[in-house]
Design an enzyme around this catalytic site. Structure first.
Site, PDB file in Angstrom:
ATOM      1  N   ALA A  85       0.839  -1.199   0.000  1.00  0.00           N
ATOM      2  CA  ALA A  85       0.000   0.000   0.000  1.00  0.00           C
ATOM      3  C   ALA A  85       0.874   1.250   0.000  1.00  0.00           C
ATOM      4  CB  ALA A  85      -0.920   0.002   1.215  1.00  0.00           C
ATOM      5  N   LYS A  98       7.247   4.086  16.236  1.00  0.00           N
ATOM      6  CA  LYS A  98       7.500   4.398  17.648  1.00  0.00           C
ATOM      7  C   LYS A  98       6.461   5.348  18.229  1.00  0.00           C
ATOM      8  CE  LYS A  98      11.094   7.372  15.829  1.00  0.00           C
ATOM      9  NZ  LYS A  98      11.186   6.594  14.576  1.00  0.00           N
ATOM     10  N   GLU A 107      16.058  15.240   8.954  1.00  0.00           N
ATOM     11  CA  GLU A 107      14.979  15.502   8.006  1.00  0.00           C
ATOM     12  C   GLU A 107      14.957  16.993   7.663  1.00  0.00           C
ATOM     13  OE1 GLU A 107      13.118  13.198   6.724  1.00  0.00           O
ATOM     14  OE2 GLU A 107      13.633  11.494   8.028  1.00  0.00           O
ATOM     15  N   ASP A 162      11.375  12.247  19.215  1.00  0.00           N
ATOM     16  CA  ASP A 162      11.714  10.897  18.774  1.00  0.00           C
ATOM     17  C   ASP A 162      12.282  10.079  19.934  1.00  0.00           C
ATOM     18  OD1 ASP A 162      12.572   8.984  16.343  1.00  0.00           O
ATOM     19  OD2 ASP A 162      14.305   9.194  17.676  1.00  0.00           O
ATOM     20  N   LYS A 184      10.742   6.635  22.187  1.00  0.00           N
ATOM     21  CA  LYS A 184      11.517   5.417  22.438  1.00  0.00           C
ATOM     22  C   LYS A 184      11.681   5.172  23.936  1.00  0.00           C
ATOM     23  CE  LYS A 184      13.976   5.990  18.068  1.00  0.00           C
ATOM     24  NZ  LYS A 184      15.244   6.392  17.414  1.00  0.00           N
TER      25      LYS A 184
END
Length: 430
Positions: A46, A107, A192, A203, A207
């Site tokens: 997908a 995550k 990014e 991020d 985690k």
């Protein structure tokens, strides 16, 4: 004996990680079948933009109808690498309802809604695996969830974001400023275009929530994790750490309280001694230090991001989920029996490094020391420096609660002789 009917896999997402998953499934098909006990077949992929050429993936497998794909009766396992909360959450719930097990690298979703996903998987007799959500290729979830299941984990301390580790490493070893180091990380593909999730600690916090929940058998959500990014770390902080024989790292720290009655989870920059194993973790690498009663100190090290490393963890989970399908078994579910409360940051105890801009006149040090004493924060060392009418005090404390340190800093700001609190950084790993 090899089962002849292939296990069919649906892949949600075919970006950097998804394309690597598809490639490995194709090139290692024979080995995967031998390890699982049945052939594994990619039954559908997908995507959002079906017109793009995807090398190694038959065009007829590509679809934009992710919902229809996960509802297919012949799908055994769904791999999700699209990220975000929605539509991922709805798609995985639907997959469970139709009898498929799930492997995800998401995550944010596991940190936010892992409990309800585990409950749904349990209800429909399916598996939920997410090794890649914690530290990409580094085996961490499975050791905590299975290998250390008979032990008592007391602390998980680690570098779990490669972008921020690269930035701080460049600031430390090359003397570059934060902005220049971030630009370099972006040019190399570590950061990014919008680096907010990395540099502001989101991020790493996701985690930390995952690791704390597994380590302490307690539900820890993303909102339970205290978070600070590294955007306020200056070259002066790096230089001060070097003078102390330390380096600065963005750390995820999950701890069981000394009395065992609560846990905490936090992400923030910290100074750690050069003698600590985490101090030598360079570039964009990750490393996690686990402390347990019987096992002692364990360290897990490796690349914490990237298409191939993350795909490696995803494929490991795929093998586990498929083996369970072949054998009519289920993997480990959620373990949250301890139900320990998560302490607020104010109750966390550690050491601190405080840099103060003060008036260059007699008696300032005595005033500052009095404020620390009044709030129950013991001073370990003080360094003074002054030039051309400017003066600085650098104070390193003994262990104190975050609440006591916060109250101390507020009182210091109220002194006429303190012109500003230049920086506050925690000292860990001692």
């Amino acid at each position: 004996m090899m089962r002849t009917r292939p296990l069919k896999v649906a892949l949600l997402g075919c970006g950097v990680v998804g394309s690597e998953v598809a490639r490995i499934m194709t090139t290692h098909a024979h080995d995967l079948a031998a390890r699982i006990g049945a052939p594994v077949e990619l039954a559908g992929v997908a995507v959002r933009r079906p017109g793009r050429v995807r090398e190694g993936i038959a065009p007829e497998l590509v679809t934009t109808d992710a919902s229809g794909l996960v509802q297919r009766a012949d799908i055994d396992v769904v791999i999700e690498v699209i990220g975000g909360i929605e539509p991922a959450r709805g798609l995985l719930t639907t997959a469970f309802e139709h009898g498929a097990s799930v492997v995800t690298a998401n995550k944010a979703l596991i940190a936010e809604d892992g409990a309800s996903l585990h409950e749904t998987a349990e209800k429909y007799g399916a598996d939920l695996y997410y090794e890649a959500a914690a530290a990409a290729a580094i085996p961490l979830v499975r050791p905590l969830r299975e290998s250390l299941a008979g032990d008592k984990v007391n602390r998980v301390l680690g570098i779990v974001n490669g972008t921020t580790n690269f930035i701080l490493d460049r600031m430390d070893t090359a003397g570059t400023g934060y902005g220049e180091a971030l630009d370099e990380a972006t040019a190399l593909g570590y950061a990014e275009a919008d680096p907010t999730a990395d540099v502001e600690g989101f991020d790493a916090a996701a985690k930390a929530a995952i690791l704390a929940g597994i380590a302490f058998h307690t539900r820890v959500r993303l909102d339970d994790v205290y978070r600070e990014g590294l955007t306020d770390v200056t070259s002066a902080d790096i230089a001060s750490a070097q003078r102390m024989g330390c380096t600065v790292k963005l750390l995820a720290i999950c701890e069981r309280a000394a009395d065992g009655r609560s846990v905490s989870a936090r992400v923030h920059p910290a100074m750690i001694p050069l003698s600590h194993p985490l101090a030598s973790v360079r570039e964009a690498y990750n490393a996690v230090f686990v402390e347990a009663d019987a096992a002692g100190q364990l360290m897990f090290y490796g690349p914490g991001a990237g298409g191939a490393p993350t795909a490696s963890a995803v494929l490991g989970d795929l093998v586990a989920a498929c083996r369970n399908k072949v054998n009519g078994a289920r993997g480990p579910g959620e373990s949250a029996y301890a139900q320990l409360p998560v302490s607020p940051m104010g109750e966390v105890v550690t050491r601190y490094h405080i840099s103060l801009d003060v008036a260059d006149k007699p008696g300032v040090l005595a005033q500052v020391a009095t404020v620390f004493a009044e709030h129950g924060v013991s001073i370990d060392t003080v360094r003074q420096q002054g030039k051309d009418g400017e003066a600085w005090l650098v104070v390193v404390t003994h262990r104190a609660s975050d609440a006591a340190l916060t109250a101390t800093v507020e009182a210091l700001r109220g002194l006429d002789t303190v012109r500003g609190v230049a920086s506050i950084m925690r000292v860990e790993g001692e």
